[in-house]
Write a protein that holds these residues in place. Structure first.
Motif: not given
Lengths: 161, 292, 992
Positions: C786-807
């Motif tokens: 699903p195009l969740t907020l986090n995933k869509t935001w990452a995509k819209a900003n050219g970032q790879e999405y991972s559930r952990a993010g870049s901690t």
């Protein structure tokens, strides 16, 4: 101060839909189980037992609220309205119920009792709600069948708009 | 999904409740609205020996408006609070926050004090109390103490409340002149716990600079907290400053990670919601000034 | 309402509603159909993959109020494995026998006086597990060396077939453009509001099982159940409750529980009732399949679709539960979608993983199929520079080509796909929408338009499932075909009409529509006709296909009802004709009377005519059978067995849906605003506008939910993460956008009333329409639902999405963010301790010292030279659990580094993991201790409290080292802990 031991069955009397009724409950018995299996009021449904889905919503002491997050012993002496109390005694549907029927606002009908009880109280407090306000109120319910659109229409119709 | 067996206790007075807490200590759960506790009980995550139902204690429903503060008893329901004009006009930030709390069917039963005692990291009421520098009143057999909200919340569902204490009320500072407020949050669904929430109280001086600003963050770390913004006092109360403040905060937060959002996204929401709320609060404050 | 010319097609409010609106409708949990019922709780596996070493039920059985406990061993000794359509050596019992293969798999059944006591007893069952490596991802499960779920199969691939229609290789060779998409589709479900419910009673003399439930069968599953229970068909009586609280296919998957409860009733000697709770449902019931697929499309330069290749990898979960592998075969015969393409290659692989078995869900196989086909069409349009509406138009099957014989065998009944497209473009004001997109893009906004077209197969041929077998295997097994509909219409001695449909609806308004159909045939009003939709296999006319699935009501059952009503009408006319002394063809049934056409005063009440068949059979026309009780069993003729080319007429009617979406994505937050959504439907002749509209809105909401919100997430340890309704995000009213609905009808020639099935609708297409629109907005086809907020935001900003993010680690400040990431719970950090390495080392290995500093440690003992056992209480805010832990020290290099391997288990779940600790002398009598860990946390804490695990772990580690340091400073007796954190996050919002 009232204290009821864990395994002690307490007599609980509530006024349901205007009529005083009694049953017995241990402290941990959910109000939903008490209404359904002790009092035989099966119209209140159980959808999640963790307060999210809204199927069990009843009007308890004047507030539309989850009955799965209440224990029967907490409700001794309270006034509770359930779906069984909405229609006339002869079965004639009230305005809200009619609007649900006419607008196709229910399909399987499992979540419906809760939505009717929320809407009943909501319309008393906000007799002419906007569609956004209706949707905001409905956000406390999950309905998997209708997609909500026809529910919004029904509530709007019931509000005379 | 049924709870473990527990003793049910319904005290009529605070003193009786305290006696029960003395008897059961951390083996007791205190229930007010029960919107969070009820779910945890039904899942058997919480397994108390006794459930202390404080809903019968009349004095916990009190409301006292003073000159500088308003005190709300623990049991004031969220919907009830929204219907109290004195509270809503006296504490505008609470008025802005409460519509975001849960749903119509939960605000009708959920209490102000219960939400604070539960201390969910993204709950709106704790965030509001922290942002406004409010306080929490606790009673124990030894007496009463008042803890600043900013010290009360210690972590995930963890507060400064000791096992023998009862949260009896909250203290809300009344709005001051030239002060503006804003509250915003973003959740995946309407009415869900916020992925991030930002509450702002800002005072703008006559010359249009920031006299005082408090930026509260909810859902970002393991407790609601106020970010360090002292360095921005004296800066112009503009959108550009708002954005600077939000970006600065976003760099220093240490966000939670959960199913809905990773740390990068939470930081981003701090930037976006921070900028929006700060700007709105500055505008609100300036509007107050002009009205005055 | 007034009597219309025809009740069919009227906007007739439903007959079902009054009972539902007043609390009078009865669902399974409202029934106590037999005396002496005990209540059941089911202990479920908290492990994704483990061997069961032992189960000790003695403490549970000793609890007052407990009637008995049944385990997998008991069941395996009492019944046969449940048969499967896939011929692999998997023994599928409805309860784990020697191994658990998914979190939520039943492990023991407890029967007690009530559910409360049953749950108390559940906690007293001691199960010893030996963990096995889990795998949740279907691609990983296929890798060399992947942990095997079923040893006897020798692989996690349990089915593999390829199909070729036309000449796909030639089509691809001659293509001007080949477009390829690799795609993933998430696991989600329609989660009906009413969960599963079963009452089972085993009786002796004769041995017979009676099972009441909210099942939607009997379907072919009755035969599988009797096979498992080892009885002939008439010894398994299935009865459904009058009402069912939603299903969307999901309730098909309850049949193993019906077998389980039946077997337990026999073993325990009493009737049993089990009502699934929501937590059980979310981890242990069923869902649509997640997929890891590839699609390729060959196009000519001008956009003609020449060929298609589908490479499907289906994650079926831990077992191939019937009717799987049907999910990947339901759309198979219609693999061309709405298009004229004749060259199609399909490769299907089914993979077992340590996840909940999949099953029917709204649109069954459709959302996944269209996610491939309709995205590759859109991608083709983009690559070729053709408008996506235009490329579809060029490839649509044309109205004059119906009935259309599709390459893989589906016989499309009727349609006008281009008309639907035009209506959608018109309703969407497509040109204006494109202009709006141009304008938005000029302003730097992310605006996209997407569409999807699909046919909706309805009234399934049961035989399509046998495509899972080769033609040779099918020939050996004997023919399979059909999709029988049954209906009974009767008039009793009082003259009142009853219809029985065995259609087991779950909210689709069958009673109303059936009454409309019969009312028209008999000249009555729908309110004069009672309809019984529940089934009782002992008393109903039913057959293998009976039940509610694949939109079969309006495509098959309604036609059956109409034909049956016609039989009754004919008989009434014959009797009336004799009484009125006219020819039967001069009699019409109108307004409750049998009238002579054109002579309205010459009439008899239908009631009287009908009752004559009971009260005065001697007065009936010569040779007429007395009574009025007609039953029809109808098989649509196009539902034949697959041929030796693997072509099959898979369904009776083929409705059509065209969806168009326009979205704007907020680049700063990832919010997706659905600016416009248009959905055009061809459902054949409309039977009841209100019901049709309701289905369309409902299907649309499910589609949007799949696109934006709902997913059953598993972590790498195969632990389900969405175990509550606070984690599995069902769509609610504010998230459902406005939708403009358009209709047009091409009546189906495949049933009497010209109707088509239509229950799936946009549930199949909205995920794709939204994905296409989002892809258009984002400028990439690489979008995942699903195009969740986090995933869509990452995509819209050219970032790879991972559930952990870049901690970001903060060195020296304690643990780094410990996120619940795909790889399990991981973290690392370092602390400075107030003692030299040798002292630190000594304390790390000293049980007494550790006992003092481990948060919540009640007991810690040395079990061997390098192993410890401990009892730890972990809790926050009353959420406390006692955990038994075992820790081994490995690879010791004194005083520099050590590896810790441990596991812990308790009532709320379990954890296992390992960590590495290194010590570095930093002078001044101080040590820098660095650590890293990886843990797998499962059970209730993972399913319902996942969100907080990272935070809690961090807190625990922080507490540990604070205590450790205090103890070092104080020379040995500081330490302890302060209650500390726990495992759980919020369930619910704000108030308490």
């Amino acid at each position: 101060m009232l204290r009821i031991k864990p395994d002690q069955k307490q007599r609980v009397t509530i006024t349901v839909n205007g009529k005083a009724v009694s049953g017995y409950a241990e402290p941990r018995m959910l109000l939903t189980d008490f209404l359904r299996h002790e009092l035989g009021l099966y119209g209140t449904h159980v959808g999640c037992e963790h307060g999210v889905c809204g199927a069990c919503t009843a009007i308890i002491d004047g507030a539309a609220t989850r009955s799965c997050l209440r224990y029967a012993v907490q409700c001794d002496g309270l006034d509770i309205q359930t779906v069984e109390g909405l229609a006339d005694p002869d079965g004639t549907l009230n305005t809200l119920q009619k609007a649900f029927n006419e607008n196709g606002a229910l399909q399987c009908g499992f979540c419906t009792a809760g939505i009717l009880m929320s809407s009943t109280k909501f319309l008393q407090e906000n007799p002419k709600p906007t569609d956004d306000e209706i949707r905001d109120m409905l956000s406390g319910h999950i309905c998997r069948c209708t997609g909500y659109t026809q529910i919004v229409r029904a509530i709007r119709q019931a509000s005379g708009q | 999904m049924k709870p473990v067996a527990f003793e049910y206790c319904r005290p009529d007075t605070v003193e009786e409740a305290l006696e029960l807490l003395k008897e059961f200590g951390s083996d007791a759960s205190i229930i007010s609205g029960g919107l969070s506790l009820g779910a945890m009980l039904n899942m058997r995550l919480v397994r108390p020996k006794a459930l202390i139902d404080i809903n019968g204690i009349d004095e916990l429903g009190n409301f006292d408006a003073g000159d500088a503060t308003i005190r709300t008893g623990t049991l004031i329901r969220q919907a009830g609070a929204m219907a109290m004009p004195a509270l809503m006009s006296g504490v505008p930030l609470l008025a802005k926050a409460l519509p975001h709390v849960g749903h119509y069917q939960t605000r009708s039963r959920g209490t102000l004090g219960g939400s604070v005692a539960h201390a969910d990291p993204s709950a709106e009421i704790p965030l509001t109390l922290v942002t406004l520098s409010g306080a929490v009143t606790l009673r124990s057999p030894g007496g009463s103490r008042e803890v600043p909200a900013r010290e009360f919340f210690q972590g995930l569902l963890t507060t400064d409340r000791r096992a023998d204490e009862l949260v009896t009320g909250l203290t809300w500072p009344i709005r001051r002149g030239q002060t503006g407020y804003a509250f915003e949050e973003l959740a995946q669904r309407h009415g869900d716990f916020a992925i991030a929430a930002v509450a702002v109280e800002a005072t703008v001086a006559g010359d249009g600079t920031i006299a005082d600003v408090s930026v509260g963050l909810g859902g970002v770390e393991d407790r609601p907290f106020v970010a360090a913004t002292a360095g921005f006092v004296g800066k112009p109360a503009t959108e550009a400053t708002a954005s600077d403040i939000a970006n600065t905060i976003a760099e220093v937060v240490d966000p939670m990670v959960d199913l809905q959002a990773n740390a990068d996204y939470r930081r981003q929401l701090v930037r976006v919601l921070g900028t929006r709320t700060l700007t709105a609060a500055f505008d609100d404050a300036t509007g107050q000034q002009e009205a005055a | 309402m007034d009597t219309p010319d025809s009740w069919i097609g009227a906007r007739y409010p439903r007959k079902e509603d009054a009972a539902l609106l007043t609390g009078n409708a009865r669902f399974i949990d409202d029934l106590e159909p037999v005396a002496g019922i005990r209540h059941v709780a089911i202990l479920r596996s908290s492990h994704a993959h483990a061997r069961i070493i032992s189960i000790d039920t003695s403490r549970a059985e000793a609890l007052p109020g407990v009637h008995g406990v049944v385990t997998g061993t008991d069941i395996a000794g009492a019944i046969n494995p449940i048969p499967s359509a896939v011929r692999v050596p998997i023994k599928f019992f409805p309860i784990a026998v020697d191994k658990v293969r998914y979190v939520g798999e039943p492990v023991a059944v407890i029967a007690a006086t009530d559910r409360y006591v049953a749950e108390d007893a559940m906690e007293l069952i001691d199960v010893e597990y030996e963990s096995l490596p889990p795998v949740a991802d279907p691609v990983r499960a296929l890798e060399e060396g992947a942990s095997l779920l079923h040893d006897d199969v020798g692989s996690n691939q349990v089915h593999h077939r390829t199909f070729s229609y036309g000449d796909p290789d030639a089509a691809f060779a001659q293509a001007d453009k080949v477009v390829k998409l690799d795609w993933r589709f998430p696991r989600y479900s329609s989660t009906p509001m009413e969960t599963y419910g079963v009452v089972a009673n085993f009786e002796r003399q004769p041995d017979r099982y009676t099972i009441w439930s909210n099942f939607q069968g009997p379907f072919i599953l009755h035969a599988l159940m009797t096979g498992a229970l080892g009885v002939q068909g008439n010894r398994l009586r299935l009865i459904t409750a009058p009402h069912s609280g939603g299903s969307f296919g999901v309730k098909q998957a309850m049949f193993p529980y019906m077998v389980l409860l039946g077997a337990c009733s026999k073993l325990l000697g009493c009737p049993l009732k089990w009502i699934e709770d929501r937590l059980e449902h979310l981890v242990g019931s069923s869902s649509a399949a997640d997929r890891a697929d590839r699609v390729e499309a060959a196009f000519s330069r001008d956009g003609e679709l020449l060929g298609l290749r589908f490479d499907n990898i289906v994650n079926v979960g831990a077992y191939v539960r019937a009717p799987e592998p049907a999910s990947v075969y339901r759309m198979h015969a219609a693999s061309n979608g709405c298009y004229r393409v004749r060259n199609i290659f399909v490769e299907n692989r089914l993979v077992v993983t340590n996840t909940t078995p999949i099953g029917l869900n709204r649109g069954y196989g459709g959302p996944q199929f269209y996610f491939a086909l309709e995205r590759v069409m859109e991608a083709g349009a983009k690559e070729l520079g053709i408008d996506p509406a235009e490329i579809r138009r060029r490839n649509f099957i044309r109205p004059e080509e119906f009935p259309y014989d599709s390459p893989a065998g589906a016989l499309y009944d009727s349609g006008d796909y281009e008309a639907g497209l035009d209506q959608a473009l018109d309703l969407a004001a497509y040109d204006d929408l494109k202009a709006a997109r141009d304008k938005a893009r000029a302003e730097g906004k992310l605006f996209g338009i997407g569409m999807a077209a699909g046919i909706e197969p309805s009234g399934s041929n049961m035989a399509y499932v046998t495509l899972a077998q080769t033609p040779e295997e099918r020939a050996k097994a004997g023919g399979r075909s059909g999709g029988l509909g049954t209906a009974t219409v009767s008039i009793d001695p009082s003259g009142s009409v009853t219809v029985k449909t065995v259609s087991t609806p779950a909210g689709q308004g069958h009673q109303t529509v059936a009454a409309q159909v019969v009312a028209d045939a008999l000249g009555l009003r729908p309110d004069q006709i009672d309809v019984i939709t529940e089934m009782d296999t002992a008393t109903s006319a039913w057959s293998l296909a009976s039940g509610n699935y694949a939109n079969r009501f309006s495509s098959v059952v309604v036609g059956t009802i109409a034909e049956t009503a016609e039989k009754v009408a004919t008989k009434i006319k014959l009797i009336a004709a004799e009484n009125l002394e006219v020819a039967p063809e001069d009699v019409e049934l109108v307004g409750g009377e049998a009238r002579v056409v054109g002579v309205p005063e010459k009439a008899l009440p239908i009631r009287r005519v009908a009752s004559q068949t009971h009260w005065h059979p001697a007065g009936l026309p010569d040779g007429m059978e007395p009574g009025l009780f007609e039953t029809t069993i109808l098989n649509p003729p196009m539902l034949d067995a697959p041929d030796d080319q693997d072509r099959v007429g898979s369904a009776v009617t083929f409705g059509y849906v065209f969806d168009l979406a326009a979205v704007e994505i907020d680049r700063t937050t990832g919010e997706i605003e659905i600016v416009k959504y248009v959905s055009v439907h061809d459902v054949g002749n409309v039977l009841n506008e209100l019901v049709v509209e309701g289905q369309i809105y409902g299907g649309f909401a499910h589609g949007i939910a799949g696109a934006l919100l709902e997913e059953f997430v598993y972590d790498a340890g195969a632990n389900p993460q969405a175990g509550t309704f606070a984690d599995y995000l069902c769509i609610t009213a504010p998230e459902v956008p406005d939708v403009t609905i358009g209709h047009f009808n091409t009546p189906s020639p495949h049933n009497t009333l010209g109707a088509k099935g239509m229950g799936d609708g946009s549930s199949m297409l909205a995920p794709t329409a939204i994905a296409n629109a989002a892809a258009d907005a984002l400028g990439t086809f690489d979008v995942e639902l699903p195009l969740t907020l986090n995933k869509t935001w990452a995509k819209a900003n050219g970032q790879e999405y991972s559930r952990a993010g870049s901690t970001r680690a903060k060195v020296g400040e304690g643990p780094r963010e410990a996120g619940a990431v795909e790889g399990g719970l991981t973290g690392e950090g370092s602390v400075e301790l107030s003692a030299p390495p040798a002292t630190v080392w000594e304390m790390l290995l000293d049980p007494d010292a550790l006992a003092a500093v481990v948060p919540g440690c009640e007991k810690l003992e040395q079990a061997g030279e390098d192993s410890f056992t401990a009892e730890v209480v972990i809790g926050v805010a009353g959420i406390k659990g006692t955990y038994s832990a075992a820790i081994d020290l490995k690879d010791k290099i004194e005083p520099r580094s050590v590896r810790l391997v441990g596991k812990a288990s308790g009532a709320l779940g379990f954890g296992e993991g390992e960590g590495r600790v290194t010590l570095e002398d930093i002078g001044n009598g101080k040590t820098k201790l660095s650590y890293s860990y990886r843990a797998n946390v499962g059970g209730k804490v993972a399913a319902v409290g996942q969100r907080m695990l990272g935070t809690v772990t961090k807190l625990l580690i922080g507490q540990f080292f604070r205590g450790f340091d205090r103890r070092l400073k104080s020379g040995g007796d500081g330490g302890g802990n302060s209650g500390g954190p726990g495992f759980f996050r919020r369930i619910f919002g704000g108030g308490s």
